[in-house]
Enzyme design. Structure first.
Site, short mmCIF file in Angstrom:
data_model
loop_
_atom_site.label_atom_id
_atom_site.label_comp_id
_atom_site.label_asym_id
_atom_site.label_seq_id
_atom_site.Cartn_x
_atom_site.Cartn_y
_atom_site.Cartn_z
N ASP A 149 -3.69 2.14 -5.88
CA ASP A 149 -2.29 2.83 -4.32
C ASP A 149 -2.21 1.63 -3.76
O ASP A 149 -1.32 1.64 -3.10
CB ASP A 149 -2.72 3.75 -2.97
CG ASP A 149 -3.38 3.25 -2.22
OD1 ASP A 149 -4.39 2.85 -1.74
OD2 ASP A 149 -2.84 3.71 -1.09
N GLU A 150 -2.93 -0.12 -4.28
CA GLU A 150 -2.55 -0.81 -3.38
C GLU A 150 -2.80 -2.86 -4.53
O GLU A 150 -3.30 -2.14 -5.05
CB GLU A 150 -3.34 -0.70 -2.49
CG GLU A 150 -5.03 -1.57 -2.45
CD GLU A 150 -6.02 -0.96 -0.95
OE1 GLU A 150 -6.00 -2.24 -0.02
OE2 GLU A 150 -5.92 -0.02 -0.97
N ASP A 186 0.79 -1.22 -0.42
CA ASP A 186 -0.03 0.00 0.03
C ASP A 186 0.87 1.28 0.05
O ASP A 186 1.60 1.11 0.61
CB ASP A 186 -1.25 -0.64 1.19
CG ASP A 186 -2.04 1.11 1.33
OD1 ASP A 186 -3.27 0.83 1.01
OD2 ASP A 186 -1.20 2.40 0.99
#
Ligand code: DGT
Ligand code: CA
Ligand code: CA
Length: 364
Positions: free
Chosen positions: A111-112, A10
């Site tokens: 974002d992950e 993340d």
């Protein structure tokens, strides 16, 4: 069953960190990335903030005016509008590095992602931790971005672990120290458990994951339904076993604009939709892509919104097809429309590459 080795990666304070990569002088200042609403002024919300701003209590979702109050004493505080295209560009580059280092790569969001690395580290958590460090270094060197990684034998614990130490964290939970890791944690760290569920547990006198283990699966099912009950039961015991599934980022192209005047007149809105389609089509051409799904987005005068989308039979790159579908969706959306529309958007998803130069000309 073979023990898996799963990473959850993340990016830290993602949108704000992206802004820091292109303007390094921001690093020492409180930075808030804002979704300004088109009402003008400070109306809108904070998407995210860097750690310098979080120190003052600034949080995602907070009204911009609140954040400004909190940062009143800092005249170096910076408030920037979101730039999704730029964040997607950065995300794509970082995801490439992750993918290169995974046996199975599962994209979750900008974002992950989850990585199954069992094979390449031969089930060894020491090797896994080295690999994670290498990935962190590589992302830092090439993209100037920091991230936090959680490692364990299942997705859920890895997700909890990546959040355990932030920013720039690396938390390894081996099967042997799993209970030790989980037991003292607050119930709220379990993904999917919100404030309400936490409060209900609290009323029952349960605060930590260890406390939750006192409940048998029947009690949990009765309280939360079968699906959620089973989820919580397995989550706290580390027996949640969803495998990492191959999944790529689903890219979409979209354009949204504020209308010259608020309106619910089909003719007026349709002209605008047709123009938006042209713009979206320009992006498709530039990227040599076909689409298979079309969507429209209507933001009404009270700022509530409406969306419609449809899947086509076949992928296409035809402008006419795009305009026809968007226009039909508009007609549907306007049935029984009572309030006026303020902003309109068009998007295409389910994108695929146009094969060969000849086919792109054939589509026109
Ligand atoms: P962290 O805690 O260091 O991972 O911080 P972020 O900002 O990366 O937080 P995360 O992972 O929950 O969310 C990733 C991005 O999603 C974040 O940079 C901005 C966006 N986002 C998160 N929460 C909100 C929200 O409440 N509103 C809006 N508009 N965007 C949000
Ligand atoms: Ca993040
Ligand atoms: Ca995230």
């Amino acid at each position: 069953m073979e023990t898996r080795v799963v990473f959850h990666i993340d990016f830290d304070y993602f949108y704000a960190q992206c802004e820091e990569t292109r303007s390094p002088e921001l690093k020492t200042k409180p930075v808030c990335v804002c979704v300004f609403s088109d009402r003008g002024g400070d109306s809108g919300a904070i998407a995210t903030a860097n750690y310098a701003a979080r120190k003052y209590g600034v949080k995602s979702g907070m009204p911009i005016s609140f954040a400004k109050k909190r940062l009143e004493g800092r005249n170096d505080a910076v408030f920037l509008p979101v730039d999704f295209d730029f964040y997607s560009e950065i995300s794509e580059k970082a995801m490439k590095i992750m993918k290169f280092n995974a046996d199975i790569f599962e994209y979750v969001g900008r974002d992950e992602a989850y990585l199954d690395v069992t094979k390449r580290v031969e089930g060894d958590f020491k090797k896994a931790s080295h690999l994670a460090q290498q990935i962190k270094n590589s992302i830092r060197e090439k993209i100037k971005l920091s991230c936090s990684i959680g490692i364990s034998s299942n997705k859920l614990i890895s997700k909890i672990a990546s959040d355990y130490r932030k920013p720039d964290g690396l938390t390894v939970v081996t099967p042997d120290n799993m209970n030790e890791f989980l037991n003292p944690l607050k119930i709220r760290v379990i993904p999917g458990i919100g404030k309400k569920t936490e409060e209900r547990f609290s009323e029952m006198g349960l605060e930590t994951i260890q406390d939750l283990k006192k409940l048998d699966v029947f009690t949990l099912n009765k309280e939360f339904g079968r699906k959620n009950g089973a989820y919580i039961y397995n989550a706290v015991r580390g027996t949640y076993n969803e495998p990492v599934k191959e999944r790529e980022a689903s890219i979409q192209y979209s354009k949204i604009s504020t209308l010259k005047k608020d309106s619910k007149d089909y003719q007026f809105l349709s002209e605008n939709i047709i123009d938006l389609c042209k713009e979206v089509h320009g992006i498709l051409l530039k990227n040599n892509r076909m689409f298979k799904s079309v969507g429209i987005h209507l933001i009404q005068s009270d700022l509530s919104s409406k969306s419609r989308s449809r899947m086509l039979k076949n992928p296409t790159s035809s402008l006419e097809e795009l305009q026809k579908n968007a226009d039909q969706l508009l007609r549907e959306a306007l049935e029984n429309q009572t309030i006026t529309i303020r902003r309109l958007g068009v998007k295409v998803t389910e994108l695929s590459e146009v094969q060969g130069q000849s086919s792109i000309t054939n589509y026109f």
